[in-house]
Design a protein around this motif. Structure first.
Motif, PDB file in Angstrom:
ATOM      1  N   ILE A 120      44.239  39.268  33.963  1.00  0.00           N
ATOM      2  CA  ILE A 120      43.250  39.250  35.052  1.00  0.00           C
ATOM      3  C   ILE A 120      41.872  38.899  34.494  1.00  0.00           C
ATOM      4  N   TYR A 121      41.504  39.527  33.387  1.00  0.00           N
ATOM      5  CA  TYR A 121      40.188  39.288  32.785  1.00  0.00           C
ATOM      6  C   TYR A 121      40.048  37.825  32.361  1.00  0.00           C
ATOM      7  N   ARG A 122      41.043  37.330  31.669  1.00  0.00           N
ATOM      8  CA  ARG A 122      40.989  35.957  31.151  1.00  0.00           C
ATOM      9  C   ARG A 122      41.048  34.923  32.285  1.00  0.00           C
ATOM     10  N   ASP A 123      41.967  35.117  33.230  1.00  0.00           N
ATOM     11  CA  ASP A 123      42.225  34.095  34.242  1.00  0.00           C
ATOM     12  C   ASP A 123      41.375  34.206  35.503  1.00  0.00           C
ATOM     13  N   ARG A 124      40.886  35.410  35.818  1.00  0.00           N
ATOM     14  CA  ARG A 124      40.187  35.588  37.095  1.00  0.00           C
ATOM     15  C   ARG A 124      38.749  36.072  36.961  1.00  0.00           C
ATOM     16  N   ILE A 125      38.459  36.861  35.933  1.00  0.00           N
ATOM     17  CA  ILE A 125      37.107  37.409  35.787  1.00  0.00           C
ATOM     18  C   ILE A 125      36.207  36.458  35.003  1.00  0.00           C
TER      19      ILE A 125
END
Length: 151
Positions: A120-125
């Motif tokens: 989530i952090y890498r791809d969306r945040i």
């Protein structure tokens, strides 16, 4: 602003928001018709905005919660709007708040586990627009979580 009857009704509603109206009236020591009139008046005045469901995300398998504090690019006039529009599209964002001060925006993000959080952090945040700084704070425990205030 509020009289003792309004306060009793609100205290009982906070204590058990799913109680039926007869039980709520009994606990607040008012007639059911009085209860409904008072609730309607509290809604009309904007004091009572509704009843909401509170979901225990951990019970649904989301074991990780991270609070992210963002500082946005102040040189870009549309940075805030673009950032918040993009952040609203991230399904795992359960809360979005804006602030005055050195932190501009805070997001609460949930994930199933640390691997899910990393994705989530890498791809969306990280792709969120106009970010100059991110400070992640991982939730360890919740000590107090209530909307209650002495009435």
């Amino acid at each position: 602003m509020l009289d003792d009857t309004d306060r009793r009704i609100l205290r009982q509603l906070l204590a058990d928001p799913v109680a039926d109206s007869a039980e709520l009236a009994r606990r607040a020591n008012v007639a059911p018709a009085t209860l409904w009139r008072r609730l309607d008046r509290l809604r009309a005045r904007g004091i009572l905005r509704g009843v909401e469901a509170r979901i225990d995300w951990r019970a649904l398998g989301y074991a990780v919660e991270v609070s992210l504090r963002f500082t946005l690019d102040k040189t870009e006039p549309r940075a805030f709007d673009a950032f918040t529009a993009a952040a609203r599209q991230v399904p795992e964002v359960i809360e979005l708040q804006s602030f005055l001060g050195s932190v501009d925006v805070r997001l609460s993000v949930i994930a199933r586990d640390m691997g899910d959080w990393q994705r989530i952090y890498r791809d969306r945040i990280l792709p969120l627009p106009h970010v100059t700084d991110i400070e992640p704070l991982m939730l360890v425990s919740t000590i107090k979580d209530t909307g209650e205030l002495a009435l």
